[in-house]
Design a protein around this motif. Structure first.
Motif, PDB file in Angstrom:
ATOM      1  N   ALA A   1       0.819  -1.213   0.000  1.00  0.00           N
ATOM      2  CA  ALA A   1       0.000   0.000   0.000  1.00  0.00           C
ATOM      3  C   ALA A   1       0.854   1.266   0.000  1.00  0.00           C
ATOM      4  O   ALA A   1       0.487   2.261  -0.621  1.00  0.00           O
ATOM      5  CB  ALA A   1      -0.941   0.003   1.200  1.00  0.00           C
ATOM      6  N   PHE A   2       1.994   1.229   0.693  1.00  0.00           N
ATOM      7  CA  PHE A   2       2.815   2.435   0.821  1.00  0.00           C
ATOM      8  C   PHE A   2       4.150   2.346   0.084  1.00  0.00           C
ATOM      9  O   PHE A   2       4.916   3.292   0.097  1.00  0.00           O
ATOM     10  CB  PHE A   2       3.083   2.739   2.307  1.00  0.00           C
ATOM     11  CG  PHE A   2       1.833   2.928   3.107  1.00  0.00           C
ATOM     12  CD1 PHE A   2       1.002   4.012   2.887  1.00  0.00           C
ATOM     13  CD2 PHE A   2       1.484   2.009   4.080  1.00  0.00           C
ATOM     14  CE1 PHE A   2      -0.151   4.185   3.630  1.00  0.00           C
ATOM     15  CE2 PHE A   2       0.318   2.172   4.826  1.00  0.00           C
ATOM     16  CZ  PHE A   2      -0.498   3.261   4.594  1.00  0.00           C
ATOM     17  N   GLN A   3       4.448   1.202  -0.533  1.00  0.00           N
ATOM     18  CA  GLN A   3       5.710   0.973  -1.237  1.00  0.00           C
ATOM     19  C   GLN A   3       6.916   1.367  -0.383  1.00  0.00           C
ATOM     20  O   GLN A   3       7.866   1.976  -0.859  1.00  0.00           O
ATOM     21  CB  GLN A   3       5.769   1.712  -2.581  1.00  0.00           C
ATOM     22  CG  GLN A   3       5.081   0.999  -3.711  1.00  0.00           C
ATOM     23  CD  GLN A   3       3.577   1.114  -3.677  1.00  0.00           C
ATOM     24  OE1 GLN A   3       3.050   2.191  -3.415  1.00  0.00           O
ATOM     25  NE2 GLN A   3       2.887   0.017  -3.901  1.00  0.00           N
ATOM     26  N   ALA A   4       6.865   1.010   0.891  1.00  0.00           N
ATOM     27  CA  ALA A   4       7.964   1.317   1.806  1.00  0.00           C
ATOM     28  C   ALA A   4       8.677   0.020   2.180  1.00  0.00           C
ATOM     29  O   ALA A   4       8.065  -1.052   2.210  1.00  0.00           O
ATOM     30  CB  ALA A   4       7.434   1.990   3.060  1.00  0.00           C
ATOM     31  N   HIS A   5       9.948   0.147   2.467  1.00  0.00           N
ATOM     32  CA  HIS A   5      10.717  -1.002   2.921  1.00  0.00           C
ATOM     33  C   HIS A   5      11.136  -0.775   4.367  1.00  0.00           C
ATOM     34  O   HIS A   5      11.975   0.073   4.650  1.00  0.00           O
ATOM     35  CB  HIS A   5      11.963  -1.215   2.058  1.00  0.00           C
ATOM     36  CG  HIS A   5      12.898  -2.220   2.644  1.00  0.00           C
ATOM     37  ND1 HIS A   5      12.594  -3.559   2.673  1.00  0.00           N
ATOM     38  CD2 HIS A   5      14.092  -2.088   3.252  1.00  0.00           C
ATOM     39  CE1 HIS A   5      13.584  -4.207   3.277  1.00  0.00           C
ATOM     40  NE2 HIS A   5      14.502  -3.338   3.633  1.00  0.00           N
ATOM     41  N   VAL A   6      10.498  -1.515   5.260  1.00  0.00           N
ATOM     42  CA  VAL A   6      10.907  -1.513   6.657  1.00  0.00           C
ATOM     43  C   VAL A   6      11.914  -2.655   6.780  1.00  0.00           C
ATOM     44  O   VAL A   6      11.620  -3.781   6.378  1.00  0.00           O
ATOM     45  CB  VAL A   6       9.706  -1.724   7.605  1.00  0.00           C
ATOM     46  CG1 VAL A   6      10.159  -1.796   9.042  1.00  0.00           C
ATOM     47  CG2 VAL A   6       8.689  -0.610   7.405  1.00  0.00           C
ATOM     48  N   PRO A   7      13.104  -2.378   7.284  1.00  0.00           N
ATOM     49  CA  PRO A   7      14.131  -3.435   7.349  1.00  0.00           C
ATOM     50  C   PRO A   7      13.637  -4.682   8.082  1.00  0.00           C
ATOM     51  O   PRO A   7      12.942  -4.596   9.101  1.00  0.00           O
ATOM     52  CB  PRO A   7      15.279  -2.765   8.115  1.00  0.00           C
ATOM     53  CG  PRO A   7      15.088  -1.300   7.893  1.00  0.00           C
ATOM     54  CD  PRO A   7      13.595  -1.110   7.820  1.00  0.00           C
ATOM     55  N   TRP A   8      14.014  -5.853   7.536  1.00  0.00           N
ATOM     56  CA  TRP A   8      13.602  -7.122   8.134  1.00  0.00           C
ATOM     57  C   TRP A   8      14.096  -7.237   9.571  1.00  0.00           C
ATOM     58  O   TRP A   8      13.417  -7.805  10.428  1.00  0.00           O
ATOM     59  CB  TRP A   8      14.109  -8.302   7.302  1.00  0.00           C
ATOM     60  CG  TRP A   8      13.408  -8.430   5.995  1.00  0.00           C
ATOM     61  CD1 TRP A   8      13.927  -8.163   4.759  1.00  0.00           C
ATOM     62  CD2 TRP A   8      12.049  -8.821   5.777  1.00  0.00           C
ATOM     63  NE1 TRP A   8      12.967  -8.365   3.788  1.00  0.00           N
ATOM     64  CE2 TRP A   8      11.803  -8.780   4.396  1.00  0.00           C
ATOM     65  CE3 TRP A   8      11.010  -9.204   6.628  1.00  0.00           C
ATOM     66  CZ2 TRP A   8      10.573  -9.107   3.841  1.00  0.00           C
ATOM     67  CZ3 TRP A   8       9.783  -9.542   6.063  1.00  0.00           C
ATOM     68  CH2 TRP A   8       9.577  -9.488   4.689  1.00  0.00           C
ATOM     69  N   GLY A   9      15.266  -6.704   9.844  1.00  0.00           N
ATOM     70  CA  GLY A   9      15.793  -6.744  11.205  1.00  0.00           C
ATOM     71  C   GLY A   9      14.906  -5.990  12.175  1.00  0.00           C
ATOM     72  O   GLY A   9      14.684  -6.430  13.309  1.00  0.00           O
TER      73      GLY A   9
END
Length: 137
Positions: free
Chosen positions: A102-110
């Motif tokens: 929805a926001f095309q954001a990348h929240v780090p997997w860590g």
């Protein structure tokens, strides 16, 4: 509907909800802090602030299907621990889907992994402390 809401909005349950939400805020921030070794880049600090309401909203909403709003902390058991783990996992999953699609954001997997773990430890820790307190009374 009004009856069930009135039963839920008791002072002890509101306190439980407030403490859980405090754990969630702490967990989300701590995840960024640990992931970036105490020096959160400005971009990710803005990301934290932007997505904190979404994360809290999901943590709040998913309490109801799992029945966390009905559990009394003094009786916490393995069943409640499973419900808590499932609630946190589903909330995190929806957070990943919403931020990515929805926001095309990348929240780090860590950040996501640390947030999940700290929430689990925090939610269970609060309940365990309450149970131990009640058993020692």
């Amino acid at each position: 509907m009004r009856d069930s809401l009135a039963r839920y909005l008791t002072p002890p349950r509101l306190l439980q909800l407030a403490l859980d939400m405090c754990v969630s805020v702490f967990a989300f921030y701590w995840a960024y802090f640990l992931r970036f070794e105490g020096h959160i880049p400005a971009h990710y600090l803005h990301q934290f602030l932007d997505y904190l309401p979404l994360m809290l909203g999901l943590r709040f909403v998913w309490r109801f299907p799992a029945g966390l709003h009905q559990q009394l902390w003094r009786y916490v058991s393995l069943r409640e621990a499973f419900d808590i783990a499932l609630t946190i996992t589903v909330g995190t999953g929806f957070f990943i889907i919403l931020t990515h699609y929805a926001f095309q954001a990348h929240v780090p997997w860590g950040v996501l992994a640390i947030d999940w773990g700290v929430n689990l430890i925090g939610y269970l820790g609060l309940r365990a402390v309450k149970r131990m307190y009640n058993e020692n009374q």
